[in-house]
Design a protein around this motif. Structure first.
Motif, short mmCIF file in Angstrom:
data_model
loop_
_atom_site.label_atom_id
_atom_site.label_comp_id
_atom_site.label_asym_id
_atom_site.label_seq_id
_atom_site.Cartn_x
_atom_site.Cartn_y
_atom_site.Cartn_z
N PHE A 169 0.74 -1.10 -0.02
CA PHE A 169 0.10 0.25 -0.05
C PHE A 169 0.70 1.30 -0.05
N HIS A 170 0.21 2.26 -0.48
CA HIS A 170 0.81 3.66 -0.26
C HIS A 170 0.58 3.95 1.23
N SER A 171 1.59 4.63 1.74
CA SER A 171 1.35 5.09 3.18
C SER A 171 2.12 6.31 3.24
N ILE A 172 1.51 6.98 4.56
CA ILE A 172 1.93 8.34 4.79
C ILE A 172 2.13 8.26 6.42
N CYS A 173 3.49 8.66 6.91
CA CYS A 173 3.56 8.80 8.43
C CYS A 173 2.78 9.89 8.84
N ILE A 174 2.16 9.97 10.01
CA ILE A 174 1.29 11.18 10.13
C ILE A 174 2.00 11.60 11.55
N ASN A 175 2.94 10.78 11.99
CA ASN A 175 3.64 11.18 13.28
C ASN A 175 4.99 12.25 12.92
N VAL A 176 4.72 13.24 12.17
CA VAL A 176 5.77 13.95 11.76
C VAL A 176 5.50 15.49 11.98
N PRO A 177 6.45 16.51 12.12
CA PRO A 177 5.88 17.68 12.14
C PRO A 177 5.01 18.36 11.07
N GLU A 178 4.33 19.16 11.17
CA GLU A 178 3.21 19.68 10.03
C GLU A 178 3.91 19.90 8.72
N GLN A 179 4.84 20.62 8.75
CA GLN A 179 5.58 20.87 7.24
C GLN A 179 5.96 19.60 6.49
N GLU A 180 6.45 18.48 7.29
CA GLU A 180 6.72 17.39 6.71
C GLU A 180 5.62 16.38 5.95
N LEU A 181 4.44 16.61 7.01
CA LEU A 181 3.09 15.88 6.69
C LEU A 181 2.78 16.65 5.26
N VAL A 182 2.69 18.02 5.28
CA VAL A 182 2.15 18.74 4.02
C VAL A 182 2.97 18.25 3.05
N ARG A 183 4.28 18.15 3.13
CA ARG A 183 5.20 17.84 2.08
C ARG A 183 4.64 16.40 1.67
N SER A 184 4.54 15.54 2.43
CA SER A 184 4.30 14.09 2.15
C SER A 184 2.92 14.06 1.32
N LEU A 185 1.97 14.87 1.67
CA LEU A 185 0.69 14.92 1.02
C LEU A 185 0.73 15.38 -0.28
N LEU A 186 1.62 16.52 -0.65
CA LEU A 186 1.92 17.08 -1.72
C LEU A 186 2.55 16.36 -2.86
N MET A 187 3.48 15.38 -2.21
CA MET A 187 4.16 14.66 -2.98
C MET A 187 3.34 13.44 -3.39
#
Length: 197
Positions: free
Chosen positions: A90-108
């Motif tokens: 599966f695609h996955s995103i780590c949500i236990n990170v600083p906001e900027q990093e989470l935003v970057r993951s979502l954008l990527m």
């Protein structure tokens, strides 16, 4: 599929769900986002109408057959980067990170899945309009790349007070309150390359 694309967030953690919903609406304002606290709630609401599912890892593990059959539409919300090995398909995103990093993951993720808006309906006209002046776009670009006001003033050969005024005007014109929201706007509108944030 008519209208706005629909996305479901399935996670029993209400606070995490509300935060992710807000971020996703910033990343893709054309989305309709529904939230569910359990798999039973999702199944009671036409689950196959959704473009994507953002799902807590435990729910994917408990309902593996459902999500494996919809693997390309599923994004697993993990708490660590190495815990995803059991869900490697599966695609996955780590949500236990600083906001900027989470935003970057979502954008990527958005740019990987939908480069140049591919597979997405067009943005509403109001969201396509150029709202900022060329100078404001230059200032915004430097803000989201992490430059402080003094550095922006030096780079653009303008006064510090002018940078502060531009910054205030940008936030007011766009109706944004955080640099994260500004980052999303800048990347989604092509003003900043995601690799520079």
């Amino acid at each position: 599929m008519q209208g706005r694309p629909k996305v479901a967030i399935i996670d029993p953690n209400t606070l995490a769900t509300l935060g992710l919903k807000q971020l996703l609406q910033n990343v893709l304002p054309i989305l309709t986002i529904d939230t569910y606290g359990s798999m039973a709630e999702l199944e009671a609401n036409h689950p196959d109408e959704y473009f994507h599912y953002f799902v807590a890892m435990n729910i994917v593990l408990e309902n593996r057959a459902f999500f494996t059959a919809r693997r390309m539409k599923t994004i697993v919300l993990t708490l660590s980067l190495d815990g995803g090995s059991q869900l490697g398909e599966f695609h996955s995103i780590c949500i236990n990170v600083p906001e900027q990093e989470l935003v970057r993951s979502l954008l990527m993720l958005e740019q990987h899945a939908h480069p140049h808006g591919k597979n997405l309906p067009p943005m509403p006209k109001v969201l396509q309009q150029k709202v900022l002046s060329d100078r404001e776009i230059e200032v915004m670009s430097l803000i989201v790349q992490g430059f402080i006001n003094k550095e922006i003033a030096d780079r653009l050969n303008i006064g510090l007070a002018t940078v502060i005024t531009h910054r205030k005007n940008i936030m007011e014109k766009l109706g944004m309150k955080s640099v994260s929201a500004l980052t999303i706007y800048a990347v989604m509108h092509g003003y900043v390359d995601i690799n520079k944030i």
